[in-house]
Design a protein around this motif. Structure first.
Motif, short mmCIF file in Angstrom:
data_model
loop_
_atom_site.label_atom_id
_atom_site.label_comp_id
_atom_site.label_asym_id
_atom_site.label_seq_id
_atom_site.Cartn_x
_atom_site.Cartn_y
_atom_site.Cartn_z
N GLU A 1 1.86 -11.19 -7.21
CA GLU A 1 2.65 -12.00 -6.29
C GLU A 1 3.29 -11.09 -5.24
O GLU A 1 3.94 -10.10 -5.57
N LEU A 2 3.11 -11.45 -3.97
CA LEU A 2 3.62 -10.66 -2.87
C LEU A 2 4.48 -11.52 -1.96
O LEU A 2 4.14 -12.67 -1.68
N GLU A 3 5.59 -10.96 -1.50
CA GLU A 3 6.46 -11.68 -0.57
C GLU A 3 7.19 -10.68 0.31
O GLU A 3 7.27 -9.50 0.01
N GLY A 4 7.73 -11.20 1.44
CA GLY A 4 8.45 -10.33 2.36
C GLY A 4 7.62 -10.04 3.60
O GLY A 4 6.68 -10.76 3.94
N SER A 5 7.96 -8.95 4.27
CA SER A 5 7.27 -8.55 5.50
C SER A 5 5.92 -7.92 5.18
O SER A 5 5.58 -7.71 4.01
N ALA A 6 5.17 -7.60 6.21
CA ALA A 6 3.85 -6.99 6.01
C ALA A 6 3.98 -5.67 5.26
O ALA A 6 3.22 -5.39 4.31
N ARG A 7 4.91 -4.85 5.68
CA ARG A 7 5.10 -3.54 5.03
C ARG A 7 5.59 -3.71 3.59
O ARG A 7 5.12 -3.01 2.68
N GLU A 8 6.52 -4.62 3.37
CA GLU A 8 7.04 -4.85 2.02
C GLU A 8 5.95 -5.34 1.09
O GLU A 8 5.86 -4.89 -0.07
N GLN A 9 5.11 -6.25 1.57
CA GLN A 9 4.02 -6.74 0.72
C GLN A 9 3.01 -5.64 0.42
O GLN A 9 2.46 -5.58 -0.68
N TYR A 10 2.77 -4.77 1.38
CA TYR A 10 1.82 -3.68 1.15
C TYR A 10 2.36 -2.71 0.10
O TYR A 10 1.62 -2.24 -0.77
N ILE A 11 3.64 -2.42 0.17
CA ILE A 11 4.26 -1.55 -0.84
C ILE A 11 4.18 -2.19 -2.21
O ILE A 11 3.86 -1.53 -3.22
#
Length: 427
Positions: A397-407
């Motif tokens: 599960e990924l959420e947040g900004s592009a960079r946050e999701q990539y991290i």
């Protein structure tokens, strides 16, 4: 015999002169047009739209069989930083920088660079990424040195996965005030020529690399990614030496293709790349959502920025010019309700204010565009819809900004890899 020139004869003479001048002008125009037409009749090549009106694009012919993966991280917006590492708002005000627009342009310019590079057909893939930590073969890093709707200056640095710098160059372009007079330019990117120049520059640097060098770059890229997950096993295949530009990596051996560990890491890397691919739609959507407001802002402030530049170039007379400009702005605004009068008033007001920000604050339409752009330029990192990715029968599960999701993705992939290495351990 005395010749008497009557009023009628003078009028006829005047008509003759006007007709003669008109005929001469038309013939001159026709002659000029003829010199711009190299050939007539049907062509064996496919026609291109507006080919008679646009400057010819460069023809790229990449002949190598080795195609590298390239990423364009979101540009550095070039906001001044003080000695403590914080934004230097004094310099921001001095340089008349609008931070929200700079952040928005940092994303837009990365997309513009990607689009221009895609015309070369010289890379396996070209992706915009939140930062330069993504795995790739070639990186095109950009920094906005100046941007005021008339003049844009970008610093471009190109390097590969070995950390070898291919080249660094500053690109500057000035948009002519007459750009938006041409109906063909409506909706077009006024900065497009500078991105075409960047693409041409990167393409030429690419062609300086031999196929052997490109293959070595691909291997270093893969091994550096593999070493993140298994440093004990994979880092041994990399050599590293210090240079003034940082560490330089080289291949010092290579695992067998059937190596189970390498195979698992390759599968993880493919998932990593799939996520980066999925981000491209988000960057394009961000570009599209900001496009109307950005182009309106650009079109309306272009004559203002040009007026400010001209006024600063004649700074010796600025006090007198500012006085007359301030009076002229008031008079023109009172006596003209037309669009031309409004633009003229903006230009005159600009010469007395000496900055674009002041003009924007005094114009209702520009204030509306500013509000729209401010909302989209609050952060350098774009927002991405929450998503769920399935990998090896596990949901991430990924959420947040592009960079946050990539991290988040990389952390989860690391956990999955470690779990496979130690199946009896509950992570």
């Amino acid at each position: 015999m005395k010749i008497v020139h009557t009023k009628g004869s003078r009028i006829n003479s005047l008509k003759f002169v006007v007709l003669a001048f008109t005929a001469f002008a038309l013939s001159a125009c026709a002659t000029t047009n003829r010199t711009n037409v190299p050939t007539v009749g049907p062509s064996t090549t496919s026609p291109t739209s507006n080919s008679s009106f646009q400057a010819p694009a460069r023809n790229y012919n990449y002949t190598s069989d080795v195609y590298l993966n390239l990423v364009v991280p979101v540009f550095d917006p070039g906001l001044p930083i003080d000695s403590s590492g914080n934004l230097d708002y004094a310099k921001i005000q001095e340089k008349d920088i609008w931070p929200q627009v700079r952040r928005l342009e940092a994303n837009r310019f990365a997309v513009d660079t990607k689009r221009a590079l895609e015309q070369t057909n010289a890379f396996e893939s070209i992706n915009v990424t939140p930062d330069s930590s993504a795995s790739a073969d070639v990186y095109v890093l950009g920094e906005i040195k100046h941007s005021d709707t008339e003049v844009v200056t970008l610093m471009i640095r190109v390097l590969d996965a070995t950390n070898r710098v291919w080249g660094e160059k500053e690109f500057s372009y000035r948009v002519h005030e007459g750009f938006y007079r041409d109906a063909f330019n409506q909706g077009n990117n006024a900065y497009e020529p500078v991105f075409n120049s960047i693409a041409s520059y990167v393409y030429d640097l690419l062609n300086e690399r031999s196929d052997e060098e490109k293959i070595a770059i691909q291997r270093v890229s893969e091994l550096r990614y593999a070493a993140v997950y298994s440093p004990e096993a994979m880092a041994t295949y990399l050599s590293q030496r210090s240079t003034r530009n940082g560490p330089r990596f080289a291949v010092d051996g290579y695992p067998a293709d059937e190596d189970p560990m390498l195979q698992r890491i390759r599968a993880i890397r493919e998932e990593d790349r799939a996520f980066i691919d999925s981000l491209q739609g988000n960057y394009e959507l961000y570009y599209a959502d900001s496009n109307d407001s950005y182009l309106d802002y650009h079109r309306e402030t272009l004559p203002v920025a040009a007026a400010i530049r001209r006024e600063r170039e004649s700074r010796a007379n600025r006090q007198v010019a500012a006085l007359f400009a301030g009076v002229g702005a008031v008079l023109l605004a009172r006596n003209s309700g037309s669009a031309a009068g409004e633009i003229g008033s903006l230009v005159l007001a600009a010469t007395s204010l000496y900055n674009l920000t002041g003009v924007i604050e005094n114009n209702q339409n520009l204030r509306f565009q500013r509000q729209q752009l401010s909302e989209m330029g609050q952060n350098l990192d774009i927002q991405v819809t929450p998503q769920v990715i399935e990998f090896y029968n596990q949901q991430i599960e990924l959420e947040g900004s592009a960079r946050e999701q990539y991290i988040q993705l990389r952390a989860q992939l690391q956990s999955i890899y470690e779990l496979e290495e130690t199946p009896d351990t509950q992570l």
